[in-house]
Scaffold this motif. Structure first.
Motif, PDB file in Angstrom:
ATOM      1  N   VAL A   1       0.850  -1.196   0.000  1.00 58.86           N
ATOM      2  CA  VAL A   1       0.000   0.000   0.000  1.00 58.86           C
ATOM      3  C   VAL A   1       0.879   1.237   0.000  1.00 58.86           C
ATOM      4  O   VAL A   1       2.086   1.178   0.221  1.00 58.86           O
ATOM      5  CB  VAL A   1      -0.940   0.013   1.216  1.00 58.86           C
ATOM      6  CG1 VAL A   1      -1.906  -1.154   1.142  1.00 58.86           C
ATOM      7  CG2 VAL A   1      -0.148  -0.044   2.514  1.00 58.86           C
ATOM      8  N   TYR A   2       0.219   2.356  -0.250  1.00 58.53           N
ATOM      9  CA  TYR A   2       0.930   3.628  -0.201  1.00 58.53           C
ATOM     10  C   TYR A   2       1.229   3.998   1.256  1.00 58.53           C
ATOM     11  O   TYR A   2       0.475   3.659   2.161  1.00 58.53           O
ATOM     12  CB  TYR A   2       0.119   4.735  -0.869  1.00 58.53           C
ATOM     13  CG  TYR A   2       0.066   4.613  -2.365  1.00 58.53           C
ATOM     14  CD1 TYR A   2      -1.092   4.202  -3.020  1.00 58.53           C
ATOM     15  CD2 TYR A   2       1.195   4.884  -3.133  1.00 58.53           C
ATOM     16  CE1 TYR A   2      -1.125   4.078  -4.397  1.00 58.53           C
ATOM     17  CE2 TYR A   2       1.162   4.766  -4.512  1.00 58.53           C
ATOM     18  CZ  TYR A   2       0.002   4.359  -5.131  1.00 58.53           C
ATOM     19  OH  TYR A   2      -0.017   4.233  -6.497  1.00 58.53           O
ATOM     20  N   SER A   3       2.326   4.704   1.434  1.00 53.79           N
ATOM     21  CA  SER A   3       2.745   5.085   2.779  1.00 53.79           C
ATOM     22  C   SER A   3       1.741   6.069   3.387  1.00 53.79           C
ATOM     23  O   SER A   3       1.335   7.045   2.755  1.00 53.79           O
ATOM     24  CB  SER A   3       4.134   5.740   2.718  1.00 53.79           C
ATOM     25  OG  SER A   3       4.457   6.335   3.944  1.00 53.79           O
ATOM     26  N   ASP A   4       1.332   5.779   4.650  1.00 50.55           N
ATOM     27  CA  ASP A   4       0.404   6.684   5.340  1.00 50.55           C
ATOM     28  C   ASP A   4       1.098   7.966   5.770  1.00 50.55           C
ATOM     29  O   ASP A   4       0.457   8.996   5.988  1.00 50.55           O
ATOM     30  CB  ASP A   4      -0.169   6.001   6.587  1.00 50.55           C
ATOM     31  CG  ASP A   4      -1.074   4.842   6.210  1.00 50.55           C
ATOM     32  OD1 ASP A   4      -1.114   3.848   6.975  1.00 50.55           O
ATOM     33  OD2 ASP A   4      -1.726   4.924   5.161  1.00 50.55           O
ATOM     34  N   TRP A   5       2.418   7.890   5.950  1.00 52.61           N
ATOM     35  CA  TRP A   5       3.152   9.029   6.496  1.00 52.61           C
ATOM     36  C   TRP A   5       3.679   9.960   5.420  1.00 52.61           C
ATOM     37  O   TRP A   5       4.197  11.031   5.730  1.00 52.61           O
ATOM     38  CB  TRP A   5       4.337   8.519   7.328  1.00 52.61           C
ATOM     39  CG  TRP A   5       3.920   7.679   8.475  1.00 52.61           C
ATOM     40  CD1 TRP A   5       3.965   6.316   8.557  1.00 52.61           C
ATOM     41  CD2 TRP A   5       3.368   8.140   9.709  1.00 52.61           C
ATOM     42  NE1 TRP A   5       3.475   5.904   9.768  1.00 52.61           N
ATOM     43  CE2 TRP A   5       3.108   6.995  10.496  1.00 52.61           C
ATOM     44  CE3 TRP A   5       3.074   9.394  10.239  1.00 52.61           C
ATOM     45  CZ2 TRP A   5       2.557   7.078  11.769  1.00 52.61           C
ATOM     46  CZ3 TRP A   5       2.543   9.484  11.506  1.00 52.61           C
ATOM     47  CH2 TRP A   5       2.292   8.337  12.252  1.00 52.61           C
ATOM     48  N   GLU A   6       3.537   9.583   4.161  1.00 57.50           N
ATOM     49  CA  GLU A   6       4.141  10.393   3.099  1.00 57.50           C
ATOM     50  C   GLU A   6       3.649  11.841   3.094  1.00 57.50           C
ATOM     51  O   GLU A   6       4.440  12.752   2.868  1.00 57.50           O
ATOM     52  CB  GLU A   6       3.907   9.731   1.745  1.00 57.50           C
ATOM     53  CG  GLU A   6       4.757  10.334   0.635  1.00 57.50           C
ATOM     54  CD  GLU A   6       4.492   9.701  -0.714  1.00 57.50           C
ATOM     55  OE1 GLU A   6       3.645   8.800  -0.806  1.00 57.50           O
ATOM     56  OE2 GLU A   6       5.149  10.118  -1.678  1.00 57.50           O
TER      57      GLU A   6
END
Lengths: 176, 168
Positions: A139-144
């Motif tokens: 998945v895509y990073s939540d923190w980006e």
């Protein structure tokens, strides 16, 4: 023969310091030069965690080596050792967390001897060996979204505790 | 909350400012745990001293093994020894400043685990190092000297009473 020996002794005596330095330059880094680049091929590994970044489209994989494969630097590709890889998403493969793959690596030591080790994998060499049933998508990073704000958050953290300290040491009246 | 405002209002201002400056520097280095820290000088010194016996990697990298874990234990033990020394000699403020060294020790634990790609334990040690930095600030403020008048209040009152009596 005697003249040759005499000439050699004279040369060595006069240039001893230069010869010593030259020998050091050759011999000392020799062990290090062998480590600068290494390329274990057909190493198998498991993806233990991964995220994808929206801005760059790159994948960041945390992998664990299962079998190192033929390698010039076996003390680096040790079974059970973990590495972080950054690579573009392979077009022909759908990578998932938990998969077991085989691929060709290349690596380098950033700063000689005691430096950090950077590993790269050739995306074209990747082959999925095993895909467990519980493997999940990357998945895509939540923190980006917060990466750009990190320096500001660090300053805010320090400023917050300065404020707390200021309240604690506040002098209520002139007698304090 | 109101009882906390001014709780340490009678502390020595020089020590308060020193506490805040040291906190700012240590907090910035702790918030950038993979980067430079002033106490790295002590770790490098220990690594150089023991380097003849063991081959240490500092900063830690992914090939770190038991010598580096042993080296980490040595560097983590330094603040404990200093803390005992300071407390036994009654150096409260120095013992409070030493908590920043504990924070650095936790940061080194983060560095080793982060280099070995053990994310969750590394995150725990990062949070611990931040918490210790904050605890060090509060403890430094608490351990700062109070104004000397507070410690010698009775003697000062007696002296002023004697002075007033002499004037009369």
């Amino acid at each position: 023969m005697k003249a040759a020996l005499t000439a050699f002794n004279t040369l060595a005596r006069r240039n001893l310091l230069r010869l010593t330095l030259l020998t050091m330059l050759i011999l000392l880094p020799a062990g290090l030069w062998a480590l600068i680049g290494f390329g274990p091929e057909n190493a198998t590994f498991r993806i233990i965690d991964a995220v994808q970044y929206q801005q760059t489209g790159l994948l960041s994989l945390d992998i664990e080596i299962i079998t190192p494969g033929p390698d010039l630097a076996p003390h680096i590709m040790v079974p059970g050792r973990r590495f972080n890889l950054g690579l573009a998403e392979p077009k022909n493969l759908e990578l998932k967390i938990g998969q077991k793959l085989r691929g060709s690596f290349s690596g380098a030591i950033k700063d000689l001897q005691n430096g950090q080790i950077m590993m790269h994998v050739d995306p074209a060499s990747l082959k999925i060996i095993e895909e467990p049933a519980d493997s999940c998508e990357i998945v895509y990073s939540d923190w980006e979204p917060y990466f750009d704000w990190l320096p500001h958050l660090k300053v805010a953290f320090i400023a917050f505790w300065w404020l707390i300290a200021s309240l604690l040491v506040y002098r209520r009246n002139a007698q304090d | 909350m109101q009882s906390l405002v001014g709780l340490y209002g009678n502390r020595n201002r020089l020590q308060v400012w020193l506490s805040l400056v040291v906190f700012t520097l240590c907090a910035w280095w702790t918030l950038n745990p993979r980067s430079f820290h002033l106490l790295d000088g002590t770790s490098i010194t220990i690594a150089l001293m023991l380097g003849a016996l063991f081959d240490f990697n500092f900063p830690f990298n992914v090939t770190s093994s038991w010598p580096d874990a042993a080296f980490l234990l040595v560097t983590v033990s330094v603040p404990f020894l200093l803390h005992v020394h300071f407390l036994r000699n009654g150096l409260k403020y120095m013992a409070a400043l030493n908590i920043y060294w504990f924070a650095y020790a936790a940061q080194n634990c983060f560095r080793l685990l982060d280099a070995k790609i053990y994310r969750w334990p590394a995150t725990l040690f990062f949070v611990l190092s931040l918490a210790l930095t904050v605890v060090a600030l509060i403890k430094c403020l608490q351990s700062s000297e109070t104004r000397f008048e507070d410690g010698f209040k009775e003697e000062i009152d007696e002296f002023e009473h004697d002075e007033n009596g002499a004037d009369l």
